[in-house]
Design an enzyme around this catalytic site. Structure first.
Site, PDB file in Angstrom:
ATOM      1  N   HIS A 126      -4.522  -5.971   0.333  1.00 38.85           N
ATOM      2  CA  HIS A 126      -3.587  -5.822   1.456  1.00 38.85           C
ATOM      3  C   HIS A 126      -2.419  -4.923   1.026  1.00 38.85           C
ATOM      4  CE1 HIS A 126      -0.261  -7.121   4.118  1.00 38.85           C
ATOM      5  NE2 HIS A 126      -1.216  -7.293   5.012  1.00 38.85           N
ATOM      6  N   THR A 155       0.637  -5.212   0.763  1.00 41.39           N
ATOM      7  CA  THR A 155       1.708  -5.808  -0.051  1.00 41.39           C
ATOM      8  C   THR A 155       1.253  -6.137  -1.470  1.00 41.39           C
ATOM      9  OG1 THR A 155       1.153  -8.067   0.640  1.00 41.39           O
ATOM     10  CG2 THR A 155       2.755  -6.862   1.991  1.00 41.39           C
ATOM     11  N   LYS A 156      -0.046  -6.023  -1.757  1.00 49.79           N
ATOM     12  CA  LYS A 156      -0.579  -6.490  -3.032  1.00 49.79           C
ATOM     13  C   LYS A 156      -0.367  -5.471  -4.151  1.00 49.79           C
ATOM     14  CE  LYS A 156      -2.125 -10.459  -1.535  1.00 49.79           C
ATOM     15  NZ  LYS A 156      -1.830 -10.445  -0.114  1.00 49.79           N
ATOM     16  N   ASN A 157      -0.810  -5.837  -5.365  1.00 50.26           N
ATOM     17  CA  ASN A 157      -0.551  -4.999  -6.549  1.00 50.26           C
ATOM     18  C   ASN A 157      -1.234  -3.647  -6.471  1.00 50.26           C
ATOM     19  OD1 ASN A 157       0.022  -7.820  -7.166  1.00 50.26           O
ATOM     20  ND2 ASN A 157       0.505  -7.080  -9.214  1.00 50.26           N
TER      21      ASN A 157
END
Length: 386
Positions: free
Chosen positions: A184, A186-188
């Site tokens: 997603h 927002t992920k790393n």
């Protein structure tokens, strides 16, 4: 006060991905194709998994992972209440029942002893969630699983790049053991939307390969290529959970930057930990043990609402007034009407999860944040909590 708004998260996608995307477009591979296979190979080499199977979301990955184990009606799966809805939805949509247990209030991770207490004759699997990117107590959880012949599905949506006692999250851990990641924005790393399942269990991998492609026989994804075959079989019902080559092209680029992304996250967290240490009404995350590597997907202190004299929601609102964005990860699931009814849990059932849920806040944390951004966050927090 800042003039522009600082979001709590923001993806970092560099222009070096453009040639990768352009190549897929020129070759006509817009859906799943060779870039997706390349992305899977890059990912399994990074994690040390035998199989890395791409999905169009981590939610799809969790669902496919649970289904691949044959879990269904009448079965139970134990997990934490301190997670996103996708974790339990994946259980529910196989027909099984989610059993939610309490957490360690300091780490926000599921407690092994609570897992053991919740096991019944109907229990088939455990889904530990590596909250914020801090690995769970996997030795203890694996011992419980072995003792009771249970499968493990690690929800590693937050934990790409994290390590537990020298092994990367996602590395091979035996039969009936799977790990699911999220991409997603927002992920790393991000692919826009997407996910990945890692495992060394050949039977589970075969089941997932079919499940993600409407139950079609293995290899059906390339039936329109020069080496493919137009004929295929439907072996069991499945869903359309495959990702695209356009998303995978982004993922290949992102994997080249993952370690540098996580290093920057670590630097920002170190700054927060140092500069906020004297704010008595803020409870900081615990120090990371030396044998663990935290991926720092999110930075989640607790507002000590008794000392602060304001609620967590008021704290978030006051930061927003100062152009500092925040996130809320998460409200304990059993406090939602839907999951409370499904599990029979209510307020007071899981005190640690409820304590954390009432106080937790996610501060801005992403690789493109500057030192000045981080200073603005600290200054705003000190103004609000003075």
């Amino acid at each position: 006060m800042r003039k522009d708004f600082l979001p709590f998260a923001k993806p970092s996608v560099s222009e070096d991905v453009l040639p990768e995307i352009a190549e897929s477009i020129k070759q006509g591979w817009l859906a799943m194709g060779p870039k997706t296979i390349e992305f899977e190979n890059v990912f399994k080499n990074y994690t040390g998994a035998t199989y890395a199977l791409s999905m169009n979301s981590a939610t799809a990955g969790l669902h496919a992972a649970v289904a691949s184990l044959g879990i269904g009606e009448g079965d139970e799966v134990i997990t934490t209440s301190m997670t996103f809805a996708a974790t339990v939805n994946a259980i529910i949509f196989t027909g099984a029942k989610p059993v939610l247990v309490d957490i360690d209030a300091k780490t926000r991770n599921i407690l092994p002893e609570n897992i053991e207490k919740a096991i019944t004759s109907k229990t088939k699997a455990i889904i530990p969630v590596h909250f914020a990117g801090l690995p769970c107590q996997m030795d203890e959880i694996e011992e419980i699983a072995k003792k009771h012949n249970l499968a493990i599905i690690e929800d590693a949506a937050h934990a790409l790049g994290a390590s537990y006692k020298g092994r990367k999250i996602g590395a091979n851990r035996g039969a009936k053991h799977l790990t699911v990641f999220s991409f997603h924005p927002t992920k790393n790393i991000t692919t826009g939307e997407g996910g990945m399942i890692c495992t060394e269990d050949e039977e589970c991998a075969e089941n997932i390969l079919m499940f993600r492609q409407n139950g079609m026989s293995k290899g059906a994804w390339n039936r329109y290529s020069a080496k493919g075959s137009a004929s295929y079989d439907i072996l069991h019902p499945g869903l359309k959970y495959t990702t695209t080559d356009l998303s995978s092209a982004i993922g290949i680029s992102q994997m080249r930057q993952l370690d540098s992304f996580n290093e920057r996250r670590k630097q920002l967290v170190a700054f927060y930990m140092k500069e906020l240490a004297d704010v008595s009404s803020l409870i900081l995350p615990p120090v990371v043990p030396n044998d663990l590597v935290h991926s720092w997907h999110i930075f989640t202190p607790l507002v000590d609402i008794e000392k602060a004299g304001i609620s967590r929601d008021e704290f978030m609102a006051k930061l927003k007034e100062r152009n500092i964005g925040t996130g809320y990860h998460y409200q304990a699931l059993h406090l939602f009407s839907c999951y409370g009814q499904l599990t029979g849990l209510s307020k007071g059932s899981l005190p640690n999860a409820e304590y954390v849920s009432e106080r937790i806040v996610s501060l801005p944390l992403f690789p493109a944040m500057t030192d000045e951004d981080a200073k603005d966050v600290v200054q705003a927090i000190k103004e609000v909590l003075k």
